[in-house]
Design a protein around this motif. Structure first.
Motif, mmCIF file in Angstrom:
data_model
loop_
_atom_site.group_PDB
_atom_site.id
_atom_site.type_symbol
_atom_site.label_atom_id
_atom_site.label_comp_id
_atom_site.label_asym_id
_atom_site.label_seq_id
_atom_site.Cartn_x
_atom_site.Cartn_y
_atom_site.Cartn_z
ATOM 1 N N ASN A 183 0.874 -1.171 0.000
ATOM 2 C CA ASN A 183 0.000 0.000 0.000
ATOM 3 C C ASN A 183 0.914 1.225 0.000
ATOM 4 N N CYS A 232 -0.566 -1.677 -4.636
ATOM 5 C CA CYS A 232 -1.665 -0.713 -4.647
ATOM 6 C C CYS A 232 -1.044 0.684 -4.615
ATOM 7 N N GLY A 271 -3.188 -2.787 -7.895
ATOM 8 C CA GLY A 271 -4.405 -2.459 -7.158
ATOM 9 C C GLY A 271 -4.531 -0.964 -6.953
ATOM 10 N N ALA A 272 -5.781 -0.516 -6.722
ATOM 11 C CA ALA A 272 -6.034 0.886 -6.404
ATOM 12 C C ALA A 272 -6.326 0.989 -4.913
ATOM 13 N N GLN A 273 -6.167 2.203 -4.386
ATOM 14 C CA GLN A 273 -6.404 2.393 -2.952
ATOM 15 C C GLN A 273 -7.805 2.906 -2.670
ATOM 16 N N VAL A 327 -5.918 -2.450 -13.635
ATOM 17 C CA VAL A 327 -6.020 -2.753 -12.198
ATOM 18 C C VAL A 327 -6.945 -3.948 -11.958
ATOM 19 N N SER A 332 -7.402 -5.132 -8.461
ATOM 20 C CA SER A 332 -7.700 -5.249 -7.035
ATOM 21 C C SER A 332 -7.936 -3.858 -6.437
ATOM 22 N N VAL A 333 -8.674 -3.802 -5.323
ATOM 23 C CA VAL A 333 -8.885 -2.518 -4.643
ATOM 24 C C VAL A 333 -8.836 -2.701 -3.128
ATOM 25 N N ILE A 334 -8.246 -1.738 -2.458
ATOM 26 C CA ILE A 334 -8.289 -1.720 -0.989
ATOM 27 C C ILE A 334 -9.609 -1.045 -0.594
#
Ligand code: PEP
Length: 303
Positions: A52, A82, A103-105, A129, A131-133
């Protein structure tokens, strides 16, 4: 028939869960260090280490991170970076390892329209992308993201086949007040509340236990504290879904993980990997965390 059984099982578990409100019921059913796992189940969960980057790096440093990072070989482990939105196309352009995920945050859970400053999932997908947090404590606390919005985000990410990293965690005060398990249970169950049937493959949901007092503070939860919380989370996932489903969901630990403490934490059976902030900005430190995690999980699975 199987689907019907799963739905009934889930309804029964949910009803029982809602009947249980006392603090005693919120204690983990197993002791720290033990878990629902068996070596057999363990083998089903591929370890995952996610970076992250928060609001760090520029295009130049992101490019050099990618070239250094990709010099290292990673086997038997999934890795994810991310990054800030604006750096995602830079990373996608420099990525030559197909199994390295981006991934994006953050994202906004609407299709399109008048949401100034926001990005939707189509835009993220277009930028490469996967995945996402969701629910990071900084989004919850600094940007006021509440349970309802987070549940909507989680459901939308799952429906759109993104890998969500759903973060939950207690403050120091909550831990000192003995409220850790209650907080984790509430955050988890409200987050999952908008998921629709059919549920995705359990490998497509990731939960990250991130005690807020350990994030960016240099204070890490001890391996026993992290295992206790993570196994509690897995038990609540079993209540909500089923034991086999819960045993296939990956649960990460996050909070000041670095190249010195990663292997002690990774040796715990319910910790399937890490969400790493500060130490993920350095390609060597991040690679070392990944390599130690992969080695540790290989050892546990083989033994
Ligand atoms: C995070 O941002 O999710 C995090 C765990 O940060 P750090 O590793 O710096 O504590």
């Amino acid at each position: 028939m199987n689907d019907l059984r799963k739905v009934i099982e889930q309804l029964v578990r949910q009803t029982l869960l809602e009947m249980n409100h006392s603090e005693t019921d919120l204690k983990p059913m197993v002791h720290a260090g033990t878990s629902l796992n068996t070596a057999h189940h363990y083998g089903k969960r591929q370890p995952l280490v996610a970076a992250n980057w928060k609001m760090n790096q520029l295009s130049g440093t992101a490019r050099s991170f990618m070239s250094d990072f990709q010099l290292r070989d990673r086997k038997n482990i999934q890795t994810l970076i991310c990054a800030p939105h604006i750096l995602l196309p830079v990373l996608a352009a420099g990525k030559n390892q197909p199994d390295l995920m981006l991934g994006a945050q953050n994202f906004y859970p609407e299709q399109s329209g008048a949401f100034t400053g926001e990005h939707n999932l189509d835009m993220l997908s277009d930028a490469g992308v996967q995945s996402v947090i969701i629910g990071h404590s900084e989004r919850r606390n600094l940007f006021g993201e509440g349970d309802e919005l987070l549940a909507k985000k989680l459901a939308m990410a799952v429906e759109n086949k993104f890998l969500p990293i759903f973060c939950i965690g207690e403050t120091l005060k909550e831990r000192q007040d003995g409220a850790t398990f209650r907080v984790l249970r509430n955050q988890l169950l409200t987050g999952l509340s908008s998921l629709k049937n059919p549920l995705p493959n359990p490998e497509m949901i990731v939960v990250a236990y991130e005690p807020i007092w350990a994030i960016g503070s240099g204070l890490t939860a001890t391996a026993d504290q992290a295992q206790e919380a993570v196994s509690f989370v897995r038990e609540r996932l079993a209540d909500r879904f089923s034991y086999s489903y819960a045993n296939s969901i990956r649960i990460l630990y996050g909070g000041s993980v670095n190249e010195k403490n990663a292997s002690t934490l990774a040796a715990k059976p319910d910790i399937d990997g890490f969400l790493v902030g500060n130490a993920s900005l350095d390609a060597n430190k991040f690679s070392s965390i990944i390599e130690q995690t992969a080695a540790c999980k290989r050892k546990v699975f083989v033994s």
